[in-house]
Design an enzyme around this catalytic site. Structure first.
Site, PDB file in Angstrom:
ATOM      1  N   ASN A   1     -10.899  -2.763  -5.219  1.00  0.00           N
ATOM      2  CA  ASN A   1     -10.090  -1.847  -6.030  1.00  0.00           C
ATOM      3  C   ASN A   1     -10.693  -1.572  -7.414  1.00  0.00           C
ATOM      4  O   ASN A   1     -10.268  -0.633  -8.100  1.00  0.00           O
ATOM      5  CB  ASN A   1      -8.643  -2.350  -6.164  1.00  0.00           C
ATOM      6  CG  ASN A   1      -7.828  -2.219  -4.890  1.00  0.00           C
ATOM      7  OD1 ASN A   1      -6.960  -3.042  -4.593  1.00  0.00           O
ATOM      8  ND2 ASN A   1      -8.092  -1.163  -4.104  1.00  0.00           N
TER       9      ASN A   1
ATOM     10  N   SER B   1      -7.452  -5.724  -4.709  1.00  0.00           N
ATOM     11  CA  SER B   1      -8.567  -6.219  -3.905  1.00  0.00           C
ATOM     12  C   SER B   1      -9.864  -6.226  -4.702  1.00  0.00           C
ATOM     13  O   SER B   1      -9.969  -5.567  -5.745  1.00  0.00           O
ATOM     14  CB  SER B   1      -8.742  -5.357  -2.656  1.00  0.00           C
ATOM     15  OG  SER B   1      -9.399  -4.147  -2.980  1.00  0.00           O
TER      16      SER B   1
ATOM     17  N   ASP C   1       0.812  -1.222   0.000  1.00  0.00           N
ATOM     18  CA  ASP C   1       0.000   0.000   0.000  1.00  0.00           C
ATOM     19  C   ASP C   1       0.848   1.277   0.000  1.00  0.00           C
ATOM     20  O   ASP C   1       1.919   1.315   0.600  1.00  0.00           O
ATOM     21  CB  ASP C   1      -0.923   0.002   1.224  1.00  0.00           C
ATOM     22  CG  ASP C   1      -2.037   1.039   1.083  1.00  0.00           C
ATOM     23  OD1 ASP C   1      -2.481   1.298  -0.045  1.00  0.00           O
ATOM     24  OD2 ASP C   1      -2.455   1.603   2.114  1.00  0.00           O
TER      25      ASP C   1
ATOM     26  N   ARG D   1      -0.066   7.553  -3.206  1.00  0.00           N
ATOM     27  CA  ARG D   1       0.423   8.711  -2.456  1.00  0.00           C
ATOM     28  C   ARG D   1       1.885   9.003  -2.775  1.00  0.00           C
ATOM     29  O   ARG D   1       2.315  10.150  -2.860  1.00  0.00           O
ATOM     30  CB  ARG D   1       0.226   8.484  -0.946  1.00  0.00           C
ATOM     31  CG  ARG D   1      -1.183   8.790  -0.477  1.00  0.00           C
ATOM     32  CD  ARG D   1      -1.441   8.226   0.878  1.00  0.00           C
ATOM     33  NE  ARG D   1      -1.578   6.772   0.814  1.00  0.00           N
ATOM     34  CZ  ARG D   1      -1.456   5.962   1.854  1.00  0.00           C
ATOM     35  NH1 ARG D   1      -1.162   6.456   3.038  1.00  0.00           N
ATOM     36  NH2 ARG D   1      -1.624   4.667   1.707  1.00  0.00           N
TER      37      ARG D   1
END
Ligand code: IPE
Ligand code: IPE
Ligand code: MG
Length: 247
Positions: A75, A72, A27, A31
């Site tokens: 997602n 996932s 993850d 970002r």
């Protein structure tokens, strides 16, 4: 001086007491890219390289099972361009992984639903799993289109069918029978679960399997993750006292 020395000793991995199964939630790619003024997809590209690096390290130090959360069931909510980029990257890496399986004696498995995946990617998944059949080294489980609730729901359906068609009695439903019907069937539960990226949640990952896993969270975004950060997680794990409900 004495304290400093002691700290140094405590800060190294004990390679004789490694977790046999490490699970990682990959993850922080989006970002990472945004912080650099790049599109989120650039983060996924760098994150894929990080996966290669970390998986190689796990294999080198002798980890037996590595399970990673790559995509996932939730997602799919993302913009279609982002989903497409992730799928193309997965295709590229699975293709390369077929070679790695042979060269490094790896076992590659995919956990998750095949529904909604492209024919191309499904074919590559089958090929790499077939190639893995005779291998005996580290097992890498890639959770792709994976959701733990979906996995457990499927297991319930399979058991319900067995009961309703007379192959199984209600008294025969045990934890072991449920486990046999999960994607993870035959794989010991993760000892250590690592989530980089700063979030402290499971996001529908391995809900059943992590009942007694040790969790280590890292603020590093996945593309910045490296061997040293994995070492740190293992060191943290090695300080834990696992009781499994005992004393
Ligand atoms: C993880 O990184 C990769 C996938 C979920 C496919 P993210 O894309 O979730 O990155 P952040 O969490 O938004 O930074
Ligand atoms: C979890 O990350 C899924 C993967 C890493 C594949 P998400 O980024 O999707 O999770 P949330 O949305 O932060 O819970
Ligand atoms: Mg995320």
């Amino acid at each position: 001086m004495g304290i400093f020395k002691k700290k140094q000793v405590a800060e190294s991995v004990d390679f004789s007491a490694l977790p046999q199964h490490i699970a990682i939630i990959l993850d922080g790619n989006g970002r990472w890219a945004k912080r650099r003024g790049l599109p989120r997809t650039a983060g996924h590209a760098v994150g894929s390289e990080t996966f290669r690096k970390v998986a190689t390290y796990c294999n080198d130090i002798g980890i037996k099972y590595l399970t990673v959360y790559a995509f996932s069931t939730e997602n799919w909510k993302r913009p279609v361009e982002e989903v497409d980029t992730i799928m193309s990257l997965l295709e590229k890496y699975i293709l390369e992984a077929i070679d790695e399986v042979r060269k490094k004696n790896l076992i590659l498995k995919f956990w998750g639903s095949r529904d909604g995946l492209s024919e191309r990617i499904k074919k590559l998944m089958d090929e790499s799993e077939k190639e893995s059949a005779d291998m005996t080294g580290m097992q890498v489980n890639v959770c792709l289109n994976y959701g733990s609730r979906n996995e457990i729901t499927n297991a319930v359906r399979l058991i319900a069918a067995d009961v309703s068609e007379g192959r199984m009695k209600i008294e025969d439903i045990t934890e072991a029978e449920i486990e046999k019907r999960l994607y993870s069937a035959g794989t010991p539960a993760p000892d250590l679960l690592i989530r980089p990226g700063g979030e402290m949640r499971l996001s529908n990952y391995l809900l059943w399997q992590t009942a007694y896993s040790e969790f280590v969270f890292s603020d590093k975004l996945w593309p910045d993750f490296d061997e040293r950060e994995l070492d740190r997680a293992i060191i943290e794990y090695q300080k834990r006292n696992r009781r499994f409900g005992g004393i």
